[in-house]
Design an enzyme around this catalytic site. Structure first.
Site, mmCIF file in Angstrom:
data_model
loop_
_atom_site.group_PDB
_atom_site.id
_atom_site.type_symbol
_atom_site.label_atom_id
_atom_site.label_comp_id
_atom_site.label_asym_id
_atom_site.label_seq_id
_atom_site.Cartn_x
_atom_site.Cartn_y
_atom_site.Cartn_z
ATOM 1 N N SER A 69 0.621 12.091 5.545
ATOM 2 C CA SER A 69 0.211 11.294 4.387
ATOM 3 C C SER A 69 1.222 10.212 4.029
ATOM 4 C CB SER A 69 0.026 12.211 3.174
ATOM 5 O OG SER A 69 1.260 12.740 2.739
ATOM 6 N N THR A 206 0.922 11.781 -0.517
ATOM 7 C CA THR A 206 1.902 10.735 -0.826
ATOM 8 C C THR A 206 3.148 11.484 -1.204
ATOM 9 O OG1 THR A 206 0.203 9.280 -1.743
ATOM 10 C CG2 THR A 206 2.408 8.981 -2.605
ATOM 11 N N THR A 224 3.508 6.046 0.613
ATOM 12 C CA THR A 224 2.292 6.685 1.124
ATOM 13 C C THR A 224 1.675 5.914 2.278
ATOM 14 O OG1 THR A 224 0.131 7.559 0.404
ATOM 15 C CG2 THR A 224 0.707 5.381 -0.384
ATOM 16 N N ARG A 234 -7.208 -1.840 1.898
ATOM 17 C CA ARG A 234 -7.306 -1.039 0.665
ATOM 18 C C ARG A 234 -5.900 -0.677 0.168
ATOM 19 N NH1 ARG A 234 -5.327 4.279 -1.013
ATOM 20 N NH2 ARG A 234 -6.725 5.079 -2.614
ATOM 21 N N THR A 257 0.420 11.239 -7.393
ATOM 22 C CA THR A 257 -0.187 11.384 -6.069
ATOM 23 C C THR A 257 -1.650 11.768 -6.298
ATOM 24 O OG1 THR A 257 0.379 13.729 -5.922
ATOM 25 C CG2 THR A 257 1.967 12.182 -4.984
ATOM 26 N N GLY A 258 -2.441 11.647 -5.257
ATOM 27 C CA GLY A 258 -3.865 11.969 -5.403
ATOM 28 C C GLY A 258 -4.693 10.698 -5.404
HETATM 29 N N1 ASP Z 1 -2.298 7.983 -4.301
HETATM 30 C C1 ASP Z 1 -2.427 7.641 -2.921
HETATM 31 C C2 ASP Z 1 -3.416 6.554 -2.766
HETATM 32 O O1 ASP Z 1 -4.431 6.587 -3.436
HETATM 33 C C3 ASP Z 1 -2.840 8.750 -2.052
HETATM 34 C C4 ASP Z 1 -2.410 10.102 -2.463
HETATM 35 O O2 ASP Z 1 -1.469 10.261 -3.181
HETATM 36 O O3 ASP Z 1 -3.004 11.084 -2.071
HETATM 37 O O4 ASP Z 1 -3.214 5.712 -1.916
#
Ligand code: ASP
Length: 363
Positions: A69, A206, A224, A234, A257-258
């Site tokens: 990730s 991330t 990330t 994106r 994160t997320g």
């Molecule tokens: N927040 C990150 C993104 O949307 C991905 C993640 O943290 O899972 O790019």
């Protein structure tokens, strides 16, 4: 650079106790950040700047091909190209830097720091970010590992038309009856199972790392590879100052994160820091922002159940919290979103439980 082993010898000799004014050495990170927090704490104990500490910490994940990730080995976009996003904030100087959609450079966090230090800008993206990195002496390298290339290829093969046909599968004229394993000769069952899982449940993931030292100085970094199989270009929340990361030396720091799209809509990290500025504890500040995420879906749990999002908060006095929307592990999270990593200088990093807004219903 300090090795993972020998930092302990140096750190053990240093006091972890709180200093005058309440500040103390604390590093927190997402749950994939145990080693990251060890390294960052070692740097802090060695008297290094908090931003150097968090960047050195997240470099562990950026360089690790097993963390799919972040950085090298991160899962690519829909064209099979790894595109990285990162941001840094330095509390003492109140400066920030970021890069987005950066290709072929393993350590976007270092490039983000250089954008902060060496330019009059805050964010560089895409081709411009790559040219800047090269001008700063970084070499281009292929960030796709064999494992992440395979996962991408399997994902392409799962995309089929209404008749079940995929252009990326063997041709119509091929002998019938080839299953997935036969289509990838020489690939172990374990690797194929991993690739299929990632194809079906694209990961987010991330690393966010926040640090405070005993002098009360704070910094943060988020880095990330973003959402697996994303549309090229994106950009998620991670490089967005105020969403994926925010540090205010007077108040505290926050990161996320997320699912980045949800975070951008609530400017999560900035909102958490503002909540703390107005007197909320890190826990309440995080929960309040999770409620804003929920509000954007009219609290419809069926839709909210399709993603997860995590926030991390560190206040200037050393109080901290991690929080997630759901307490149950979400299938497409590359790490354990119910926990976060913390190192308080007393030894190795440990995981602590996140607070959460909702209990995930059993599948
Ligand atoms: N927040 C990150 C993104 O949307 C991905 C993640 O943290 O899972 O790019």
């Amino acid at each position: 650079m300090l090795s993972r082993r020998n930092w302990m010898a140096g750190a053990a000799a240093l006091p972890a106790a709180a200093q005058p004014g309440g500040a103390k050495n604390i590093v927190i990170a997402s749950s994939n950040g145990l080693d990251c927090c060890n390294i960052a704490m070692a740097h802090i104990c060695a008297g290094k700047d908090t931003l150097d500490a968090v960047v050195a910490g997240v470099n562990v994940n950026e360089n690790d091909p097993a963390d799919d990730s972040v950085g090298y080995g991160g899962l690519p976009n829909e064209e099979g190209v790894v595109e990285l996003d990162a941001s840094v904030m330095h509390g003492p100087t109140r400066r920030a830097g970021a890069v987005a959609s950066l290709r072929n450079i393993k350590n976007p966090s270092k490039v983000a720091k250089l954008v902060m230090e060496q330019t009059d800008h805050i964010m560089l993206v895409g081709e411009g970010a790559l040219r800047f990195a090269k001008a700063m002496g970084f070499s281009e390298e292929n960030l796709l590992t064999e494992k992440s290339r395979l996962a991408w290829m399997v994902w392409k093969r799962t995309l089929r038309d209404g008749r079940g046909h995929s252009n990326w599968s063997d041709g119509l004229d091929a002998p019938p009856g080839k299953d997935m394993a036969a289509q990838f000769p020489g690939v172990s069952g374990e690797l194929l199972a991993y690739a299929l899982d990632r194809a079906m449940y694209p990961v987010t993931g991330t690393i966010n790392c926040l640090a405070l030292n005993a002098k009360g100085e704070m910094s943060g970094c988020t880095t990330t590879s973003g959402l697996a199989w994303k549309i090229p270009g994106r950009v998620g929340d991670s490089p967005i100052i105020g969403s994926g990361l925010y540090v205010d030396q007077e108040v505290g720091a926050a990161g996320s994160t997320g699912r980045g799209e949800e975070n951008i809509r609530v400017a999560g990290a900035h909102s958490i820091v503002e909540n703390m500025r107005h007197g909320m504890s890190p826990k309440d500040a995080v929960l309040d922002v999770l409620k804003r995420v929920s509000r954007n879906y009219n609290h419809d749990k069926a839709r909210l159940n399709r993603f997860d999002i995590n926030f991390y908060a560190l206040r200037k006095d050393g109080a901290y919290a991690g929080g997630s929307l759901w307490n149950g592990q979400f299938r497409n999270t590359g790490f354990n979103s119910r926990r976060f990593a913390i190192n308080d200088g007393s030894g190795n990093s440990r995981l602590e439980d996140c607070i959460f807004l909702y209990e995930r219903p059993k599948a």
